[in-house]
Design a protein around this motif. Structure first.
Motif, PDB file in Angstrom:
ATOM      1  N   LYS A  55      -8.323   0.998   3.125  1.00 35.75           N
ATOM      2  CA  LYS A  55      -7.100  -0.016   3.205  1.00 35.75           C
ATOM      3  C   LYS A  55      -6.374  -0.160   4.419  1.00 35.75           C
ATOM      4  O   LYS A  55      -6.078  -1.473   4.822  1.00 35.75           O
ATOM      5  N   ASN A  81       0.746  -1.315   0.097  1.00 37.78           N
ATOM      6  CA  ASN A  81       0.026  -0.062  -0.083  1.00 37.78           C
ATOM      7  C   ASN A  81       0.770   1.267  -0.144  1.00 37.78           C
ATOM      8  O   ASN A  81       0.674   2.189  -0.567  1.00 37.78           O
ATOM      9  N   LEU A 100      -3.559   3.794  -5.522  1.00 37.77           N
ATOM     10  CA  LEU A 100      -4.054   2.982  -4.206  1.00 37.77           C
ATOM     11  C   LEU A 100      -5.405   2.523  -4.885  1.00 37.77           C
ATOM     12  O   LEU A 100      -5.757   1.174  -4.283  1.00 37.77           O
TER      13      LEU A 100
END
Length: 420
Positions: free
Chosen positions: A263, A36, A48
């Motif tokens: 995320k 990430n 992303l």
């Protein structure tokens, strides 16, 4: 006769097992965080979100094998001796169902063109999906056999290979398409050590590729496959379509803010899911014929996890101002406004999973599908109501309300059944 022993012993087992999976969970979480960070820092704006969409597409192809066939396989292989006729029957049926699910998924992908890439990239993508599905099948067999060290080693290897491939290609300036495919195929290469570990553990003894497939095993595993279909339709597919909508409505750069929070959530959710799948679920499945003991075990774990999760998620919120730039990029600090409702929803979501695991362990296909469909329908209604009023923040508030209602419903049903 004492009544506390059946409760305390399983809870101690849960705690010890949770600590035992720490290495594998830490490796996977660290690998995910690094990937990430690399995408947030070195990929173009929206990178992303594109990574998340690619991972979501991977999940669309692997949900049926992972959340269906492999979950059922752990349940049915656990009490059997490796190499026995019944063991081989379950393993063979799982292999056939996995292959069928991959063929169906590949057909849909080719017809719909979800990747928007050429045929060569599509072939590489399906090859990578097939490889990671194979290693997951062998990993489930290792887990069912109690080979936790081998399972942990496999998880660490997968995390290292995927992260290394991403770093090498992204820092090398390769196109994002190549970076994403390298990330997938590198993880798939863990099939090779998985084969070695399974053979060493004696799990592949007496296997015959031409052996007839057990209809009973196919039928029993298909129950879990149906539950995975509901997860696919009402979970992964909804996430994919939502992300597509957000990209089209708010643009890649703005959507990255929501994606950073999502995320972050994915990382601790992955940790929680790994512990529950390797420690809580197998124990709960073993208690399928003892409903009273299973309910006590669930309540004990729930009482343990509710405050622990609250403290952990609260710490994440308190550290948000330096955590988001550290894990992603300074430009994504604006995402902190989305964090509170996301964390509230995640607390309820993770606790509600305990009740849903009980449905899976008992192979309650109808109630499981009903829960997934009802939750997705509530989420869709909330999105329709909140997105026009709150903008991007409407997604995280819909998430919080959805799982708050789900936890409340699960808890009430559990109490009603327990009082009968």
């Amino acid at each position: 006769m004492p009544t506390t022993a059946p409760i305390k012993s399983p809870i101690r087992h849960f705690v010890r097992g949770s600590l035992g999976t720490g290495v594998a969970v830490a490796a996977r979480a660290a690998g995910s965080l690094i990937v990430n960070k690399l995408f947030a820092t070195y990929a173009p704006a929206g990178g992303l979100t594109l990574l998340a969409q690619f991972q979501n597409l991977m999940a669309l192809l692997t949900t049926l094998p992972y959340d269906g066939v492999q979950v059922g396989l752990v349940k049915y292989l656990a009490p059997l001796r490796p190499g026995s006729p019944r063991y081989r029957a379950w393993l063979g049926a799982a292999t056939v169902l996995n292959a069928a699910a991959l063929l169906a998924g590949g057909g849909v992908l080719a017809a719909r063109g979800l990747l928007g890439w050429g045929w060569c990239s599509l072939v590489v993508f399906m090859l990578g999906i097939s490889l990671i599905t194979g290693q997951a099948l062998l990993g489930s067999a290792l887990l069912a056999a109690g080979r936790l060290r081998a399972y942990i080693g496999l998880s660490v290897t997968l995390a290292v290979l995927g992260t290394a491939a991403t770093a090498a290609t992204l820092l090398g300036g390769w196109p994002l398409r190549v970076v994403l495919l390298a990330y997938l195929v590198a993880q798939g290469l863990t099939l090779l050590p998985a084969l070695g570990l399974a053979a060493r553990a004696g799990l592949l003894r007496h296997l015959r590729p031409a052996a007839p497939v057990s209809r009973l095993a196919l039928r029993r595993l298909s129950q879990f496959l149906l539950m995975a279909v509901s997860t696919l339709l009402f979970g992964k597919a909804v996430d994919y379509m939502l992300r597509d909508y957000l990209l089209a409505t708010f643009g890649p750069a703005r959507t990255d803010l929501w994606q950073a929070v999502a995320k972050l959530s994915d990382n601790y959710t992955m940790v929680f899911g790994a512990v529950m799948s390797s420690v809580f679920y197998p124990r709960l499945a073993a208690m399928a014929g003892q409903p009273l003991a299973a309910r006590r075990y669930l309540r004990g774990v729930l009482a343990l996890l509710a405050p622990v999760l609250a403290v952990g998620l609260g710490l994440i919120y308190l550290c948000r101002d330096w955590l988001l730039p550290l894990l992603f990029a300074p430009r994504l600090l604006e995402a902190r406004v989305f964090l509170a409702p996301q964390l509230l929803g995640d607390w309820a979501k993770l606790l509600s999973w305990l009740f849903i695991f009980q449905l899976t362990a008992r192979a309650r296909t109808g109630p499981y599908v009903a829960v997934q469909a009802g939750s997705a329908a509530v989420f869709a209604v909330l999105l329709v109501l909140l997105l026009p009023r709150l903008g991007l923040a409407g997604v995280v508030w819909a998430h919080a309300v959805r799982y708050g209602l789900l936890l409340l419903a699960c808890g009430m049903l559990h109490l009603m059944k327990g009082n009968k």
